[in-house]
Design a protein around this motif. Sequence first.
Motif, short mmCIF file in Angstrom:
data_model
loop_
_atom_site.label_atom_id
_atom_site.label_comp_id
_atom_site.label_asym_id
_atom_site.label_seq_id
_atom_site.Cartn_x
_atom_site.Cartn_y
_atom_site.Cartn_z
N PHE A 129 0.81 -1.19 0.10
CA PHE A 129 -0.17 0.00 -0.05
C PHE A 129 0.79 1.42 -0.14
N TYR A 130 2.23 1.10 0.58
CA TYR A 130 2.96 2.29 0.74
C TYR A 130 3.79 2.63 -0.40
N LEU A 131 3.90 1.55 -1.20
CA LEU A 131 4.83 1.89 -2.38
C LEU A 131 4.68 3.25 -3.27
N ILE A 147 -6.22 8.53 -4.81
CA ILE A 147 -6.56 7.89 -4.03
C ILE A 147 -5.15 6.53 -3.98
N TRP A 148 -5.21 6.03 -5.12
CA TRP A 148 -3.91 5.02 -5.22
C TRP A 148 -2.75 5.63 -4.75
N VAL A 149 -2.55 7.04 -5.22
CA VAL A 149 -1.10 7.45 -4.71
C VAL A 149 -1.20 7.69 -3.26
N ALA A 168 -4.14 -5.39 -1.84
CA ALA A 168 -2.76 -4.76 -1.90
C ALA A 168 -2.13 -5.29 -3.40
N LEU A 169 -2.63 -6.40 -4.04
CA LEU A 169 -2.33 -6.76 -5.43
C LEU A 169 -2.72 -5.65 -6.50
N ALA A 170 -3.98 -5.39 -6.21
CA ALA A 170 -4.47 -4.14 -7.02
C ALA A 170 -3.66 -2.96 -7.03
N MET A 171 -3.13 -2.77 -5.94
CA MET A 171 -2.07 -1.44 -5.87
C MET A 171 -0.88 -1.62 -6.80
N LEU A 172 -0.43 -2.96 -6.79
CA LEU A 172 0.63 -3.34 -7.76
C LEU A 172 0.57 -3.54 -9.21
N VAL A 173 -0.72 -3.68 -9.53
CA VAL A 173 -1.09 -3.73 -11.05
C VAL A 173 -0.56 -2.70 -12.05
N PRO A 174 -0.67 -1.44 -11.65
CA PRO A 174 0.13 -0.49 -12.59
C PRO A 174 1.46 -1.09 -12.66
#
Lengths: 322, 295
Positions: free
Chosen positions: A134-136, A191-193, B39-45
């Motif tokens: 989440f933090y990346l 939101i993603w950021v 969390a995986l959705a966060m990494l999709v990009p």
Amino acid sequence: MAVSETLATAQPAATPTPPTSSRRRRGRNAAYWLYLLPGAVLFVLVIGAPLVGTLYLSLTKWSGIGDPIWVGLDNYQHLLQDDVFWASFRNTVWMLVAMVVVPTLLGLLLAAVLFDVIGRRFKPRTAAALRAAFYLPQVLPVVVAGIVWGWILRPDGAFNSLLDAVGLGALRHDWLGDPGTALPAVMAVMIWVQIGYPVVVFMAALQRVDPELYEAAEVDGANWVHRFRAITLPQIRPETFVVALTCTIAALKVFGPIFALTRGGPENATNVPSYFAYYTFFKKLQVGYGSAISTVLTLIIVVVAVVFIWMQARSERRDRGF
Amino acid sequence: MAVTLTPSTAPVAPRRPVRDRHHRGVSRWVVLTVVTLAALAMLVPFAFMLLNAFKSPGDYSSGGPLSWPTEFYTKGLRTYWTEVNFPLKLWNSALIAGSVAVLGVAVSLLNAYALGIGRVRGRLWIVGLFLLANMLPQEALIYPLYYVAKQVGLYNTQLSVIIIFTVIQSAFGTYLLASVMGTFPRSLLEAAALDGAGKWTVLWRVVFPNLRPTLAVLLIFFFIWTWNEFLIPLVMLIDNQTQTIPVALASLQGDRLMDAPTTNAGALISLVPAILFFLIFQRTLARGITAGAEK
């Protein structure tokens, strides 16, 4: 003054110093001013003077060449009738939703779940790995992330291909090119950021909380929702204030993602004050007008910050029963 | 601080019915699955970027963004590397962020020494001023800075950006360190003063060693924040010799050269340094991220 109170709470009362003659004490303290000197000089040169310069320029008409012409409050009168200006502030409200409201609420929930459920029922490493995911986005240059997202959301980009692949090809769309969907698309990216920041801060805050509280509550038969409301929320209220303030300031100042994703378009659907000011300064060469936009934005930020700090000081005083 | 619940010395919990414990075992797995999917959705990009950074334009046009590449295509990466002179951009970013981190921490330390330990008069107002200064929108400073930099010959130099960010970052650092130093044990300072140590000696022999962990966190923060900055470098740095990594990538947006693999490869190598910092400093960051939030 709010700041003073916040800081005063951070500082225990000074231990009474042994009585010295007041002149000697003043002399002792005066030497410390020397340590402030380099910082103060730099501060005046890089922040104080330019800020005053911008205030002055906002009362002039100037293209950056020759001498500014004094026009008084003209720029501000123009601003009030400028549709783009109002559109940019409307969009700021949506940015506050995407960068403050949603991340703070989601972040509270995620942090509580990661800490209280996953951290305690699985290996701590699992919670740490999820937190990192989440933090990346928070550690990346936001402009670079914006460029990648811009490519994903293009008409021929990865997002539309993904819709095709799962049989939703009918939903294909020019997400950033259509005034109707550009703002929601930018909000989704924001939101993603932003989401990782509250998650990390709240998880760190929860580590302060005495685990016995949770155990005692569990023994008393409190379920997860009870524990969240009775322990988690009150325990991390100070951090919630700080997160809300820093996210609010970031949302009011947002520039890089807008620059990378849409340049404020289409038809100002995603324009925000900071991009509007930049564009007015460096593309339209209307320095006076750009300064007026910047000044209004600065005033709003100062007011927001002071209100937040004052509220925080007040709630701390209430808790201590003053 | 919030009111703390004092844990009551609760009676020994009655044994829970078995059904409940079983239910609990399932629900925690449900929670884990949901959070993992998010969390995986966060990494999709990142996955999209990796998939397309090494895909040839031919593969891209025939198979689209989601197809598996038929060859490991590195020309996009090489094109970007040479066209923007990436090593030079890396050096510019590192030079600016590194200088700002060191200078910003030094200025913060001196300021905070006077405010937090020296307790000069009006310190609360001064600290408040620094805190507000850190929050100002950069648009409120940029035009006069740009204009003056042009007048004095600092325009389009890394030095101009270093000076500006040293001040902006140290505004935050001063606020943070002043509150940390406000709680510095007076007994240590008094003992040093009795031994005849002057202020300069106390700063470097007593205060500095004790604050080293906090200063390390600040150093990393300043480095990463400055590395990721965009608006001021965009305005101040206009040619290939001086630009930083984010500005270089953004100024190529929409360029003919930037086909899908080149765009993704360029973004990928622009993100690599940030991801490396993240991995190296993750523990420090996790400790330090709340430094501003905690009292």
